[in-house]
Write a protein that holds these residues in place. Structure first.
Motif, PDB file in Angstrom:
ATOM      1  N   ILE A  34       0.865  -1.175   0.000  1.00 12.77           N
ATOM      2  CA  ILE A  34       0.000   0.000   0.000  1.00 12.77           C
ATOM      3  C   ILE A  34       0.904   1.228   0.000  1.00 12.77           C
ATOM      4  O   ILE A  34       1.806   1.343   0.836  1.00 12.77           O
ATOM      5  N   GLU A  35       0.712   2.121  -0.944  1.00 15.86           N
ATOM      6  CA  GLU A  35       1.604   3.270  -1.084  1.00 15.86           C
ATOM      7  C   GLU A  35       1.705   4.049   0.227  1.00 15.86           C
ATOM      8  O   GLU A  35       0.706   4.395   0.858  1.00 15.86           O
ATOM      9  N   GLY A  36       2.955   4.269   0.626  1.00 10.66           N
ATOM     10  CA  GLY A  36       3.218   5.038   1.832  1.00 10.66           C
ATOM     11  C   GLY A  36       3.208   4.232   3.109  1.00 10.66           C
ATOM     12  O   GLY A  36       3.584   4.747   4.181  1.00 10.66           O
ATOM     13  N   GLU A  37       2.792   2.949   3.052  1.00  7.83           N
ATOM     14  CA  GLU A  37       2.761   2.098   4.245  1.00  7.83           C
ATOM     15  C   GLU A  37       3.877   1.057   4.127  1.00  7.83           C
ATOM     16  O   GLU A  37       3.730   0.043   3.437  1.00  7.83           O
ATOM     17  N   PHE A  38       4.980   1.332   4.789  1.00  9.44           N
ATOM     18  CA  PHE A  38       6.152   0.466   4.688  1.00  9.44           C
ATOM     19  C   PHE A  38       6.148  -0.572   5.801  1.00  9.44           C
ATOM     20  O   PHE A  38       5.775  -0.286   6.943  1.00  9.44           O
ATOM     21  N   GLU A  61      15.947   5.086   0.302  1.00  8.82           N
ATOM     22  CA  GLU A  61      16.116   5.694   1.627  1.00  8.82           C
ATOM     23  C   GLU A  61      15.517   4.807   2.709  1.00  8.82           C
ATOM     24  O   GLU A  61      16.101   4.645   3.793  1.00  8.82           O
ATOM     25  N   LYS A  62      14.366   4.209   2.427  1.00  8.18           N
ATOM     26  CA  LYS A  62      13.747   3.312   3.402  1.00  8.18           C
ATOM     27  C   LYS A  62      14.635   2.086   3.651  1.00  8.18           C
ATOM     28  O   LYS A  62      14.775   1.634   4.796  1.00  8.18           O
ATOM     29  N   ILE A  63      15.232   1.552   2.575  1.00  8.91           N
ATOM     30  CA  ILE A  63      16.151   0.424   2.755  1.00  8.91           C
ATOM     31  C   ILE A  63      17.333   0.852   3.610  1.00  8.91           C
ATOM     32  O   ILE A  63      17.729   0.149   4.557  1.00  8.91           O
ATOM     33  N   TYR A  64      17.903   2.014   3.278  1.00  3.38           N
ATOM     34  CA  TYR A  64      19.070   2.491   4.033  1.00  3.38           C
ATOM     35  C   TYR A  64      18.748   2.633   5.520  1.00  3.38           C
ATOM     36  O   TYR A  64      19.552   2.232   6.384  1.00  3.38           O
ATOM     37  N   ASN A  65      17.586   3.163   5.833  1.00  3.65           N
ATOM     38  CA  ASN A  65      17.219   3.346   7.240  1.00  3.65           C
ATOM     39  C   ASN A  65      17.165   2.020   7.987  1.00  3.65           C
ATOM     40  O   ASN A  65      17.380   1.979   9.203  1.00  3.65           O
ATOM     41  N   GLU A  66      16.876   0.941   7.262  1.00  6.25           N
ATOM     42  CA  GLU A  66      16.818  -0.375   7.893  1.00  6.25           C
ATOM     43  C   GLU A  66      18.197  -0.997   8.075  1.00  6.25           C
ATOM     44  O   GLU A  66      18.422  -1.751   9.025  1.00  6.25           O
ATOM     45  N   VAL A  67      19.118  -0.717   7.162  1.00  7.12           N
ATOM     46  CA  VAL A  67      20.392  -1.456   7.162  1.00  7.12           C
ATOM     47  C   VAL A  67      21.593  -0.584   7.513  1.00  7.12           C
ATOM     48  O   VAL A  67      22.732  -1.070   7.486  1.00  7.12           O
ATOM     49  N   ASP A 103      11.904  -8.307   7.829  1.00 11.30           N
ATOM     50  CA  ASP A 103      12.919  -7.561   8.591  1.00 11.30           C
ATOM     51  C   ASP A 103      14.307  -7.784   7.997  1.00 11.30           C
ATOM     52  O   ASP A 103      15.049  -8.683   8.409  1.00 11.30           O
ATOM     53  N   ILE A 104      14.668  -6.966   7.032  1.00 16.38           N
ATOM     54  CA  ILE A 104      15.952  -7.118   6.354  1.00 16.38           C
ATOM     55  C   ILE A 104      17.115  -6.907   7.318  1.00 16.38           C
ATOM     56  O   ILE A 104      18.146  -7.577   7.202  1.00 16.38           O
TER      57      ILE A 104
END
Length: 682
Positions: free
Chosen positions: A88-92, A158-164, A99-100
């Protein structure tokens, strides 16, 4: 008959010519030359296996990663499917099995490096290639440098980066490489922009890769910004027909990197006259998609044998492969999304129908973590590459004196890797679905060493060393396959049909299973034992027809039971017992006449038109073990309390489903009618 090679001429080595490389806080550096990768200043060959974290249970990640490491894998590659994380757009969603960060940390706990394949588009037989539905509904072009698309990609990265963040090699973490996009063959500018966005976002790694396959000219890539990686499958279930395929070129020593057959279902044919040619001489031969197995499609259902997989990998190493990467190495199970199923299908505009849930891939480690025979065969190669990769990596591939045509079943298929003095001779006497003529009295002449006559029979693939530096002496040749070493002890596998012989450069010849000579020891084991040999924490073990691995510091078996295994103690193999009691679960499968409910995913049972359906009731007495289901049909589904928990396209193999998915639930199997509308090998 004597078999020779073409003349060896060393290719000039290029260094520091690519915009890549990086150090960790300890000062170790990973870099790339034109011929091989380096680590800590030494030539290095990684063994990479694909495992999709989001297609497996988070609770089981560590155990499965330990199995991968025991199988010789040193690097785990994994897709981040955008649709799994932002359906869903905007819902990550990066929680639970998504959980990467937790997955990468579990990889580090298991002692494994990581390559993250960040997309945007991934493929991986995922719905929309991994793109969320909402992205496809946007009124602008995607997979290009359209500013609106790049804005969405920037948010995704950016969302990936924030996780890893903090887990990259430069931080002391285990992310050593990043793959940009996938199978984008004609837009170097977009790939360059994706790298720029990734770097600016903080997604930094010593190595950046892109897939390099396309037409014979190779994918158009930003030269010097990325390393092109390649693949090779024993079959092509995406081909749009139901006929048997021509013999695969991957069973011939031809130094072919670019398999233009990969992705023919999705990649448009490139214009061969536009002047582009991928500059292969700037990069090492690296693979990311050697088939560890193959997924079945609805219209093509190959039945994979262990040698189908092993022979391809051995040939590619003989051809110069210096990053051995498998797709898939571990199977998994698709999730069902909030709005739709997440499998590739023709209903979503793609050319193939894949199961809704099953992504088993007939991989070395199955959808449910079981071991297939190619796991042990491949590990023989992996142990060797880990222990001798520094020597092997700089060696170049040299062709046989005579080329073998693709329809030739009588000529010997062989190749060589050498540095001009020493090296390894590779022989492949296997072709999928084809019988090859035996070769008697084969005499290999490397130009510096003449091997004694050998017979090459039946379905075998192997390699043999010449002028091998063993530290305290030089082995002129061995008619056995090197496996691994512990200090001054070297382990070899006996090659079926070949008489084992070791000759040293001083003329001494030995034919014993245990050789002690000039301070070294050579141990020769049978192929059956070699398939179960594992090198765990610096020790050599041989399983008793069981697959050993190390978990939380203990050596255990994938299979339960009592096993009398072997451990090398420095002078001999000593016995030890693995005792993992196997529980008993009763499985009852019974026919029922009435349909208990309308299956929620009936469309999978009627691909290609309406089909009759039959139902069975399944009961299990406990959660241990597997329910074995033998059926003949088109497709089958299992529902537990009305929920779809497993599915299968029939291709001749017994369907094994964990009892833990069934126990304590009301379970039914529904099977759809088989028709003569798909390719099969039974």
């Amino acid at each position: 008959m004597e078999y020779k090679f073409k003349e060896y001429t060393e290719t000039p080595l290029k260094i520091n010519h690519l915009n890549m490389g990086g150090k960790n806080p300890q000062g170790e550096e990973i870099n790339v030359t034109s011929r091989y990768f380096t680590r800590d200043g030494k030539a290095w060959i990684g063994i990479m296996g694909e495992f999709h974290f989001s297609r497996y249970s988070k609770n089981e990640w560590y155990r499965e990663l330990c199995k991968m490491k025991a199988g010789g894998i040193t690097i785990v590659s994994t897709y981040l499917f955008w649709i799994y994380h932002e359906e869903i757009e905007g819902e990550f969603d990066f929680s639970g099995d998504n959980d990467i960060r937790a997955f990468i940390m579990e990889c580090k706990r298991a002692g494994l490096d990581v390559v993250i394949r960040i997309g945007g588009w991934a493929h991986g037989e995922c719905r929309n290639g991994g793109f969320p539905d909402w992205l496809l509904e946007k009124p602008y072009k995607i997979r290009c440098n359209n500013p609106q698309y790049l804005e969405k990609i920037s948010i995704w990265y950016e969302k990936i980066y924030n996780e890893v963040k903090g887990l990259f090699y430069k931080d002391g973490g285990n992310i050593i490489a990043i793959q940009l996009e996938n199978e984008l063959t004609d837009d170097a500018e977009h790939l360059a922009k994706l790298k720029e966005i990734a770097v600016n976002t903080g997604l930094e790694a010593p190595i950046y890769t892109v897939t390099g396959w396309n037409s014979a000219q190779g994918a158009k890539i930003p030269v010097d910004e990325v390393v092109p990686v390649f693949g090779g499958y024993c079959e092509a279930p995406w081909e749009n027909h139901t006929n048997r395929l021509a013999p695969s070129p991957h069973y011939f020593f031809n130094r072919m990197r670019n398999d233009s057959a990969i992705g023919t279902d999705l990649i448009a044919r490139a214009d061969d006259n536009d002047g582009w040619q991928l500059p292969y001489d700037r990069y090492p031969f690296a693979t990311c998609e050697l088939g560890g197995g193959i997924q079945v499609t609805h219209h093509r259902r190959p039945f994979i044998k262990p040698m189908d997989i092993y022979a391809v990998s051995l040939v590619k190493i003989g051809d110069g492969n210096n990053l051995v990467g498998y797709y898939m190495y571990h199977g998994g199970t698709n999730k069902i999304g909030r709005k739709s199923t997440l499998n590739e299908s023709r209903a979503t505009g793609y050319p193939n129908d894949y199961p809704i849930l099953s992504y088993d891939f007939q991989a070395p480690l199955s959808e449910y973590g079981e071991v297939r025979e190619q796991y042990g065969l491949l590990n023989m190669l992996h142990m060797f590459v880990q222990d001798f990769g520094e020597t092997l990596a700089p060696m170049e591939a040299v062709d046989a004196a005579e080329t073998v045509a693709v329809n030739d079943t009588s000529s010997l298929r062989y190749g060589m890797r050498t540095d001009g003095r020493s090296g390894f001779v590779f022989i492949n006497h296997y072709q999928r679905l084809t019988c090859l003529d035996d070769a008697e009295n084969v005499v290999i002449n490397t130009g510096s060493v003449m091997f004694p006559p050998i017979d090459v029979r039946d379905e075998i693939s192997f390699f043999m060393p010449f002028n091998m530096d063993m530290g305290k002496c030089v082995l002129e040749y061995a008619t056995a396959q090197p496996l691994c070493r512990l200090g001054d002890t070297f382990f070899f596998a006996r090659i079926p049909s070949v008489k084992t012989e070791y000759k040293f450069d001083d003329g001494e010849i030995f034919k014993d299973s245990i050789i002690k000579y000039k301070g070294i020891t050579i141990i020769t084991v049978s192929l059956d034992k070699a398939k179960y040999m594992r090198k765990l924490s610096g020790c050599v073990y041989i399983g008793d027809n069981c697959n050993l691995y190390e978990e939380n510091g203990s050596v255990v078996s994938v299979e339960d039971g009592t096993f009398e295994c072997l451990k090398w103690n420095g002078s001999d193999f000593e016995k030890f017992i693995i005792n993992q009691p196997a529980e008993k679960t009763e499985v009852t499968i019974s026919d029922i006449t009435d349909e208990p409910f309308c299956p929620p995913y009936a469309e999978e049972l009627s691909i290609g038109g309406e089909r009759k359906r039959s139902w069975k009731r399944i009961n299990v007495s406990g959660s241990y073990g597997f329910a074995e289901i033998n059926y003949i049909g088109d497709a089958a589904q299992i529902y537990a309390d009305g929920e779809l928990i497993a599915d299968d396209y029939w291709y001749g193999r017994t369907w094994r489903v964990p009892c833990r998915l069934l126990y304590g639930r009301e379970c039914y199997i529904v099977i759809s009618e088989i028709k003569d509308d798909f390719y099969r090998e039974v």
